[in-house]
Design a protein around this motif. Structure first.
Motif, PDB file in Angstrom:
ATOM      1  N   ALA A   1       0.499 -21.169  49.110  1.00 20.59           N
ATOM      2  CA  ALA A   1       1.193 -22.255  48.419  1.00 20.59           C
ATOM      3  C   ALA A   1       1.941 -21.736  47.191  1.00 20.59           C
ATOM      4  N   ILE A   2       1.323 -20.800  46.461  1.00 20.05           N
ATOM      5  CA  ILE A   2       1.985 -20.198  45.300  1.00 20.05           C
ATOM      6  C   ILE A   2       3.250 -19.469  45.735  1.00 20.05           C
ATOM      7  N   VAL A   3       3.131 -18.703  46.830  1.00 21.89           N
ATOM      8  CA  VAL A   3       4.278 -17.941  47.332  1.00 21.89           C
ATOM      9  C   VAL A   3       5.409 -18.878  47.753  1.00 21.89           C
ATOM     10  N   GLU A   4       5.099 -19.876  48.556  1.00 20.99           N
ATOM     11  CA  GLU A   4       6.143 -20.734  49.112  1.00 20.99           C
ATOM     12  C   GLU A   4       6.769 -21.644  48.063  1.00 20.99           C
TER      13      GLU A   4
ATOM     14  N   MET B   1      -1.169 -27.281  41.736  1.00 22.30           N
ATOM     15  CA  MET B   1       0.115 -26.592  41.871  1.00 22.30           C
ATOM     16  C   MET B   1       1.127 -27.023  40.811  1.00 22.30           C
ATOM     17  N   HIS B   2       0.769 -27.977  39.994  1.00 19.48           N
ATOM     18  CA  HIS B   2       1.693 -28.439  38.960  1.00 19.48           C
ATOM     19  C   HIS B   2       1.432 -27.744  37.622  1.00 19.48           C
ATOM     20  N   ARG B   3       0.550 -26.772  37.628  1.00 22.86           N
ATOM     21  CA  ARG B   3       0.296 -25.968  36.441  1.00 22.86           C
ATOM     22  C   ARG B   3       0.818 -24.549  36.680  1.00 22.86           C
ATOM     23  N   SER B   4       0.973 -23.804  35.596  1.00 22.75           N
ATOM     24  CA  SER B   4       1.475 -22.429  35.720  1.00 22.75           C
ATOM     25  C   SER B   4       0.527 -21.425  35.065  1.00 22.75           C
ATOM     26  N   THR B   5      -0.699 -21.835  34.789  1.00 24.28           N
ATOM     27  CA  THR B   5      -1.675 -20.950  34.159  1.00 24.28           C
ATOM     28  C   THR B   5      -2.086 -19.843  35.130  1.00 24.28           C
ATOM     29  N   PRO B   6      -2.449 -18.646  34.619  1.00 25.51           N
ATOM     30  CA  PRO B   6      -2.827 -17.536  35.496  1.00 25.51           C
ATOM     31  C   PRO B   6      -4.132 -17.806  36.237  1.00 25.51           C
ATOM     32  N   VAL B   7      -4.222 -17.306  37.469  1.00 28.09           N
ATOM     33  CA  VAL B   7      -5.390 -17.589  38.304  1.00 28.09           C
ATOM     34  C   VAL B   7      -5.889 -16.311  38.986  1.00 28.09           C
ATOM     35  N   VAL B   8      -7.185 -16.335  39.300  1.00 28.30           N
ATOM     36  CA  VAL B   8      -7.800 -15.308  40.134  1.00 28.30           C
ATOM     37  C   VAL B   8      -8.382 -16.013  41.346  1.00 28.30           C
TER      38      VAL B   8
ATOM     39  N   ARG C   1       3.549 -17.906  38.374  1.00 29.49           N
ATOM     40  CA  ARG C   1       2.287 -17.776  37.647  1.00 29.49           C
ATOM     41  C   ARG C   1       1.588 -16.472  38.036  1.00 29.49           C
ATOM     42  N   GLU C   2       0.974 -15.853  37.070  1.00 37.07           N
ATOM     43  CA  GLU C   2       0.253 -14.597  37.327  1.00 37.07           C
ATOM     44  C   GLU C   2      -0.917 -14.893  38.258  1.00 37.07           C
ATOM     45  N   THR C   3      -0.992 -14.129  39.363  1.00 36.42           N
ATOM     46  CA  THR C   3      -1.994 -14.390  40.386  1.00 36.42           C
ATOM     47  C   THR C   3      -2.647 -13.089  40.825  1.00 36.42           C
ATOM     48  N   TRP C   4      -3.971 -13.077  40.795  1.00 36.76           N
ATOM     49  CA  TRP C   4      -4.751 -11.964  41.336  1.00 36.76           C
ATOM     50  C   TRP C   4      -5.523 -12.488  42.539  1.00 36.76           C
ATOM     51  N   PHE C   5      -5.458 -11.748  43.649  1.00 37.39           N
ATOM     52  CA  PHE C   5      -6.130 -12.166  44.870  1.00 37.39           C
ATOM     53  C   PHE C   5      -7.078 -11.058  45.317  1.00 37.39           C
TER      54      PHE C   5
END
Length: 427
Positions: free
Chosen positions: A209-212, A185-192, A217-221
């Protein structure tokens, strides 16, 4: 030249010089403004770095101060059915002391007294919500009875035990959160983030966790299920998708029912995999985190590698017997008998005073032992928790996948290993 003309020339020169000086002053002020903005940006970035460092230190401090060894008593504060097969359990510490934070994606280990069990059964379930101070949440899927009762899996009965026997107000024995599969959670790189069926639980913890945290960070779920009847946390995911520009939720049905509406209930009729990612994602430049049933896991891993995603950016956790075998592992074992190969090895279980010939009918030493009425400790059954670690008195094993848990020399994880030679086990 007449005096008047000279005066005009002098005035023109003075005007030009004045304009030049004014332009210098203007440019200097503008440059100063640019520098000032640049300084402000550097200060802002520095503040963010300092805040991240402070957050890491605070996280580590709370984790060290509030964590516990062994088991801790937890009360089931709430039992909430998510659909007909999945139920969430909200757990609060019975001693009412604060809870330590955990990394989103980690799991809890339970020590269960099953009604028909011969001893305490150890099972691991992923935390399904973001780190919270007031409760932990696990979401557990009921398992159907096996077609062959003789092949009933103890792990399945533990899941059903939660559904049928664990109620609000009950007390459970729980070990502290653990596991190496989690989102930094201390990084801001994009994730899938990818969940298949009940494999949604650890990646949902990451998403929440990203939301709260307010991270941008760019996030695809991606959630992959068969149809709307298996679609879990529907309203929650829809709300997140609508409220956050940086988060893109995609629901994938592999076999929608007649009343499932594309564009309303789900986004894609397909299977979650690299082929779908090629159509949906802007590029392959992401970190990928996924959890799901073995066939999906295997397909995802190799599909991403074929799409030139570096192995260092592929992160996964199996539930049940681990089957994903990386290309790196395959290369390392070139010329070595595969983990599922070889029969006729003599396995001597010293404590149980049994010697049995390995016939290859089981996927692991653990399953083989259970099939022959030999009690062995186990937890995640995927090589992650280390509960099944057993001393090897003689012989050697092959692993179906690289262990996540630490294994000391002279021991093995029985849940993901098979014999490579005749063996003596301290079990």
């Amino acid at each position: 030249m007449e005096l008047g003309a000279v005066n005009y020339v002098a005035i023109a020169v003075l005007v030009l010089m004045g304009l030049y000086v004014l332009s210098l002053i203007y440019n200097n002020f503008r440059a100063a403004g640019v520098v000032d903005r640049g300084v402000q940006e550097e200060i802002s970035l520095l503040k963010e770095r300092v805040e991240r460092i402070r957050a890491v230190r605070e996280f580590d401090k709370q984790k060290n101060e509030l964590s516990w060894n062994g088991v801790r008593k937890f009360r089931v504060a709430r039992k909430n059915p998510e659909n007909k097969d999945i139920c969430s359990f909200y757990l609060q510490p019975h001693d009412e002391r604060p809870l330590p934070p955990f990394e989103p994606g980690q799991y809890l280990t339970f020590k269960l007294d099953l009604p028909s069990g011969k001893k305490v059964t150890t099972r691991c379930y992923s935390l399904s919500d973001s780190p919270k101070s007031e409760y932990y949440r696990v979401s557990i899927k009921r398992n159907p009875p096996p077609k062959d009762p003789a092949k009933a899996d103890v792990g399945k009965s533990s899941s059903n035990f939660f559904h049928d026997n664990v109620n609000e107000g009950d007390i459970l024995n729980v070990q502290a959160p653990g596991g190496d599969f989690y989102l930094d959670m201390h990084r801001s790189t994009p994730v899938v983030l990818i969940g298949g069926g009940i494999g949604i639980t650890p990646v949902l913890s990451m998403l929440n966790a990203i939301v709260e945290s307010g991270s941008k960070r760019e996030t695809w779920f991606f959630l992959g299920v068969r149809n709307g009847r298996e679609h879990v946390f529907r309203e929650h995911l829809e709300a997140i998708d609508q409220a956050h520009e940086n988060i893109h939720v995609r629901i994938v049905y592999s076999g929608p029912d007649e009343d499932d509406v594309e564009g309303k209930d789900y986004h894609h009729k397909a299977r979650v995999g690299a082929d779908l990612f090629r159509e949906v994602l802007p590029s392959n430049n992401y970190d990928y985190y996924f959890c799901g049933p073995p066939p999906m896991m295997e397909s995802l891993f190799h599909g991403l590698r074929d799409w030139d995603v570096p192995e260092s950016r592929i992160h996964f956790e199996a539930f049940g017997p681990a089957t994903v075998k990386s290309k790196k592992s395959a290369d390392k074992e070139d010329g070595v008998a595969p983990a599922t190969g070889g029969t006729g090895f003599k396995l001597k279980f010293v404590k149980s005073e049994k010697e049995i010939v390995w016939d290859g009918s089981a996927d692991s030493i653990l399953e083989f032992a259970e099939a022959n009425d030999i009690d062995m400790d186990s937890g995640c059954r995927a090589g992650a928790c280390g509960t099944c670690v057993t001393a090897v008195l003689s012989g050697d094993v092959n692993y179906a996948t690289d262990p996540s848990a630490e294994v000391n020399k002279g021991s093995c994880l029985t849940c993901i290993s098979v014999p490579k030679t005749d063996m003596e086990l301290d079990a």
